[in-house]
Design a protein around this motif. Structure first.
Motif, short mmCIF file in Angstrom:
data_model
loop_
_atom_site.label_atom_id
_atom_site.label_comp_id
_atom_site.label_asym_id
_atom_site.label_seq_id
_atom_site.Cartn_x
_atom_site.Cartn_y
_atom_site.Cartn_z
N ILE A 196 32.69 2.69 53.84
CA ILE A 196 33.00 1.56 52.95
C ILE A 196 34.09 0.70 53.58
O ILE A 196 34.01 -0.54 53.56
CB ILE A 196 33.40 2.04 51.54
CG1 ILE A 196 32.28 2.88 50.91
CG2 ILE A 196 33.79 0.86 50.66
CD1 ILE A 196 30.94 2.18 50.77
N ASP A 197 35.09 1.34 54.19
CA ASP A 197 36.14 0.58 54.89
C ASP A 197 35.54 -0.25 56.02
O ASP A 197 35.91 -1.41 56.22
CB ASP A 197 37.20 1.51 55.45
CG ASP A 197 38.09 2.12 54.39
OD1 ASP A 197 38.02 1.67 53.22
OD2 ASP A 197 38.85 3.05 54.71
N MET A 198 34.61 0.34 56.77
CA MET A 198 33.97 -0.40 57.85
C MET A 198 33.19 -1.60 57.32
O MET A 198 33.20 -2.67 57.92
CB MET A 198 33.06 0.52 58.67
CG MET A 198 33.82 1.52 59.51
SD MET A 198 32.75 2.74 60.30
CE MET A 198 31.90 1.75 61.53
N LEU A 199 32.52 -1.42 56.19
CA LEU A 199 31.75 -2.51 55.59
C LEU A 199 32.65 -3.69 55.20
O LEU A 199 32.18 -4.82 55.06
CB LEU A 199 31.00 -2.02 54.35
CG LEU A 199 29.77 -1.17 54.60
CD1 LEU A 199 29.31 -0.51 53.31
CD2 LEU A 199 28.66 -1.99 55.23
N HIS A 200 33.94 -3.42 55.00
CA HIS A 200 34.87 -4.46 54.57
C HIS A 200 35.81 -4.92 55.67
O HIS A 200 36.74 -5.68 55.40
CB HIS A 200 35.65 -3.98 53.35
CG HIS A 200 34.80 -3.96 52.13
ND1 HIS A 200 34.64 -5.05 51.32
CD2 HIS A 200 34.00 -2.99 51.63
CE1 HIS A 200 33.80 -4.75 50.36
NE2 HIS A 200 33.39 -3.51 50.52
N SER A 201 35.57 -4.48 56.89
CA SER A 201 36.38 -4.95 58.01
C SER A 201 36.12 -6.45 58.20
O SER A 201 35.00 -6.89 58.36
CB SER A 201 36.00 -4.19 59.29
OG SER A 201 36.66 -4.77 60.39
N GLU A 202 37.18 -7.21 58.14
CA GLU A 202 37.06 -8.68 58.21
C GLU A 202 36.93 -9.21 59.63
O GLU A 202 36.41 -10.30 59.84
CB GLU A 202 38.26 -9.34 57.52
CG GLU A 202 38.32 -9.08 56.02
CD GLU A 202 37.14 -9.69 55.27
OE1 GLU A 202 36.65 -10.75 55.68
OE2 GLU A 202 36.71 -9.09 54.28
N THR A 203 37.44 -8.46 60.60
CA THR A 203 37.45 -8.97 61.96
C THR A 203 36.96 -7.91 62.95
O THR A 203 37.74 -7.34 63.69
CB THR A 203 38.87 -9.42 62.37
OG1 THR A 203 39.76 -8.32 62.16
CG2 THR A 203 39.32 -10.62 61.57
N PRO A 204 35.65 -7.66 62.97
CA PRO A 204 35.17 -6.69 63.95
C PRO A 204 35.42 -7.17 65.37
O PRO A 204 35.37 -8.37 65.66
CB PRO A 204 33.67 -6.59 63.65
CG PRO A 204 33.34 -7.60 62.65
CD PRO A 204 34.60 -8.21 62.15
N HIS A 205 35.71 -6.23 66.24
CA HIS A 205 35.94 -6.51 67.66
C HIS A 205 34.63 -7.00 68.29
O HIS A 205 34.62 -7.83 69.17
CB HIS A 205 36.43 -5.22 68.33
CG HIS A 205 36.77 -5.34 69.76
ND1 HIS A 205 37.85 -6.07 70.20
CD2 HIS A 205 36.18 -4.83 70.86
CE1 HIS A 205 37.90 -5.98 71.51
NE2 HIS A 205 36.90 -5.25 71.93
N TYR A 206 33.52 -6.45 67.79
CA TYR A 206 32.18 -6.83 68.25
C TYR A 206 31.21 -6.61 67.09
O TYR A 206 31.36 -5.68 66.31
CB TYR A 206 31.76 -5.96 69.43
CG TYR A 206 30.29 -6.11 69.76
CD1 TYR A 206 29.85 -7.15 70.56
CD2 TYR A 206 29.34 -5.25 69.22
CE1 TYR A 206 28.51 -7.32 70.84
CE2 TYR A 206 28.00 -5.42 69.50
CZ TYR A 206 27.58 -6.45 70.30
OH TYR A 206 26.26 -6.62 70.56
#
Length: 138
Positions: A95-105
């Motif tokens: 769920i945290d990953m789904l809400h990451s606003e600035t993925p590196h890639y």
């Protein structure tokens, strides 16, 4: 420090998404914080068909029995099947990953997943309660 995507993903997988995680994702990092990344990959077709791919890949520049330093990097990569399974269970990291606003890639697959993240929400709280209990026991 990692410089390019091939430093994160082995040649045997196709990257979907990679994001900062841990203290850097939550804005709780200090000058002593290591860098944590989590990502998603699609196994190569042959491995997928044969069900011969790792569900989770890990890499760390730190020692196994030592605390990481600010120079260390930890990377955890989930197969897309494993990630979706965990997201459907409401696992906190997913769920945290789904809400990451600035993925590196990220690529188009991640855009589709993220645009439909509401479909992973559930009233089932078993995963979150388990996470909270583990944190309380620390």
């Amino acid at each position: 420090m990692f410089e390019q995507m091939s430093d994160f993903f082995p040649n045997t997988v196709d990257p979907v998404m990679l994001t900062l995680f841990g203290s850097h994702l939550y804005g709780l990092d200090t000058p002593d914080s290591d860098r944590d990344y989590k990502g998603i990959y699609v196994p190569k077709k042959r491995d997928w068909v044969l069900d011969a791919y790792p569900k989770h890949l890990r890499h760390s520049t730190g020692g196994q029995h030592e605390k990481n330093t600010a120079e260390d990097v930890d990377v955890g990569l989930f197969s897309i099947q494993n990630f979706i399974s965990n997201a459907l269970k409401g696992e906190t990291f997913a769920i945290d990953m789904l809400h990451s606003e600035t993925p590196h890639y990220h690529n188009w697959i991640w855009n589709k997943i993220r645009n439909n993240r509401h479909r992973f929400y559930s009233r089932e709280m078993k995963a979150f309660i388990g996470y909270a209990k583990r944190q309380a026991n620390k």
